[in-house]
Design a protein around this motif. Sequence first.
Motif, PDB file in Angstrom:
ATOM      1  N   UNK A   8     -81.513 -57.248   2.025  1.00 18.79           N
ATOM      2  CA  UNK A   8     -82.448 -56.015   1.499  1.00 18.79           C
ATOM      3  C   UNK A   8     -81.672 -55.297   0.498  1.00 18.79           C
ATOM      4  N   UNK A   9     -80.591 -54.992   0.711  1.00 16.82           N
ATOM      5  CA  UNK A   9     -79.952 -54.020  -0.310  1.00 16.82           C
ATOM      6  C   UNK A   9     -79.541 -54.600  -1.501  1.00 16.82           C
ATOM      7  N   UNK A  10     -79.229 -56.009  -1.523  1.00 14.33           N
ATOM      8  CA  UNK A  10     -79.030 -56.747  -2.744  1.00 14.33           C
ATOM      9  C   UNK A  10     -80.234 -57.044  -3.522  1.00 14.33           C
ATOM     10  N   UNK A  11     -81.165 -57.146  -2.694  1.00 13.41           N
ATOM     11  CA  UNK A  11     -82.488 -57.520  -3.420  1.00 13.41           C
ATOM     12  C   UNK A  11     -83.220 -56.395  -4.035  1.00 13.41           C
ATOM     13  N   UNK A  12     -83.030 -55.359  -3.348  1.00 14.35           N
ATOM     14  CA  UNK A  12     -83.667 -53.825  -3.886  1.00 14.35           C
ATOM     15  C   UNK A  12     -82.764 -53.587  -5.041  1.00 14.35           C
ATOM     16  N   UNK A  40     -93.584 -43.638 -12.316  1.00 10.60           N
ATOM     17  CA  UNK A  40     -92.646 -44.477 -11.506  1.00 10.60           C
ATOM     18  C   UNK A  40     -91.599 -45.024 -12.687  1.00 10.60           C
ATOM     19  N   UNK A  41     -92.200 -45.546 -13.654  1.00  6.77           N
ATOM     20  CA  UNK A  41     -91.492 -46.155 -14.699  1.00  6.77           C
ATOM     21  C   UNK A  41     -90.399 -45.412 -15.442  1.00  6.77           C
ATOM     22  N   UNK A  42     -91.137 -44.111 -15.983  1.00  8.45           N
ATOM     23  CA  UNK A  42     -90.025 -43.125 -16.478  1.00  8.45           C
ATOM     24  C   UNK A  42     -89.018 -42.453 -15.305  1.00  8.45           C
ATOM     25  N   UNK A  43     -89.641 -42.437 -14.224  1.00 11.56           N
ATOM     26  CA  UNK A  43     -88.577 -42.037 -13.139  1.00 11.56           C
ATOM     27  C   UNK A  43     -87.387 -42.974 -12.988  1.00 11.56           C
ATOM     28  N   UNK A  44     -87.775 -44.098 -12.956  1.00 16.65           N
ATOM     29  CA  UNK A  44     -86.567 -45.263 -12.699  1.00 16.65           C
ATOM     30  C   UNK A  44     -86.028 -45.344 -13.848  1.00 16.65           C
ATOM     31  N   UNK A  45     -86.461 -45.483 -14.929  1.00 17.50           N
ATOM     32  CA  UNK A  45     -85.588 -45.504 -16.408  1.00 17.50           C
ATOM     33  C   UNK A  45     -84.717 -44.588 -16.357  1.00 17.50           C
ATOM     34  N   UNK A  46     -84.648 -43.305 -15.723  1.00 17.12           N
ATOM     35  CA  UNK A  46     -83.923 -42.147 -15.821  1.00 17.12           C
ATOM     36  C   UNK A  46     -82.757 -42.311 -14.588  1.00 17.12           C
ATOM     37  N   UNK A  47     -82.862 -43.260 -13.861  1.00 12.63           N
ATOM     38  CA  UNK A  47     -81.921 -43.298 -12.519  1.00 12.63           C
ATOM     39  C   UNK A  47     -80.407 -43.710 -12.989  1.00 12.63           C
ATOM     40  N   UNK A  48     -79.466 -43.142 -12.587  1.00 16.18           N
ATOM     41  CA  UNK A  48     -78.083 -43.625 -12.778  1.00 16.18           C
ATOM     42  C   UNK A  48     -77.694 -44.816 -11.850  1.00 16.18           C
ATOM     43  N   UNK A  52     -79.486 -45.835  -8.144  1.00 15.30           N
ATOM     44  CA  UNK A  52     -80.097 -47.090  -8.012  1.00 15.30           C
ATOM     45  C   UNK A  52     -79.352 -47.549  -6.533  1.00 15.30           C
ATOM     46  N   UNK A  53     -78.113 -47.442  -6.523  1.00 18.66           N
ATOM     47  CA  UNK A  53     -77.118 -48.079  -5.514  1.00 18.66           C
ATOM     48  C   UNK A  53     -77.701 -47.220  -3.954  1.00 18.66           C
ATOM     49  N   UNK A  54     -77.920 -45.803  -4.195  1.00 15.82           N
ATOM     50  CA  UNK A  54     -78.515 -45.293  -2.878  1.00 15.82           C
ATOM     51  C   UNK A  54     -80.005 -45.578  -2.861  1.00 15.82           C
ATOM     52  N   UNK A  62     -88.024 -52.258  -1.114  1.00 14.34           N
ATOM     53  CA  UNK A  62     -88.791 -51.545  -2.342  1.00 14.34           C
ATOM     54  C   UNK A  62     -89.778 -52.093  -3.197  1.00 14.34           C
ATOM     55  N   UNK A  63     -89.639 -53.698  -2.882  1.00 15.66           N
ATOM     56  CA  UNK A  63     -90.739 -54.359  -3.622  1.00 15.66           C
ATOM     57  C   UNK A  63     -91.856 -54.450  -2.966  1.00 15.66           C
ATOM     58  N   UNK A  64     -92.915 -54.852  -3.671  1.00 17.30           N
ATOM     59  CA  UNK A  64     -94.431 -54.914  -2.879  1.00 17.30           C
ATOM     60  C   UNK A  64     -94.863 -56.049  -3.841  1.00 17.30           C
TER      61      UNK A  64
END
Length: 94
Positions: A8-12, A40-48, A52-54, A62-64
């Motif tokens: 799950x971690x790898x897939x996420x 959500x798009x803009x939030x994820x775009x800003x993730x380091x 993302x690892x966390x 996290x996939x639906x």
Amino acid sequence: MATLEDDLTQLNFQYLMLLRECARSNPMEAAWRFGVIPETVYHVADLSLEQIKEQAAVNRAVISLLPLGNHPVSAAAHAALLVHDAHDQGDHHA
């Protein structure tokens, strides 16, 4: 042998990295392809990478998965992204 949590971690992680790259290059396409709202798009775009690892290690998917033909992102969300992109493109030409 990998455990369910490892899988799950790898897939996420792979999903979030793909979403982040798509969100950074074309937010409207990311909203449509991944079936997420613009916020959500803009939030994820800003993730380091560390963030993302966390997020990937939450031990939950996290996939639906969506049924074929289901498009949960509204026309209004796409319009808002188009307006946002038009403003961004105007800034790049200045």
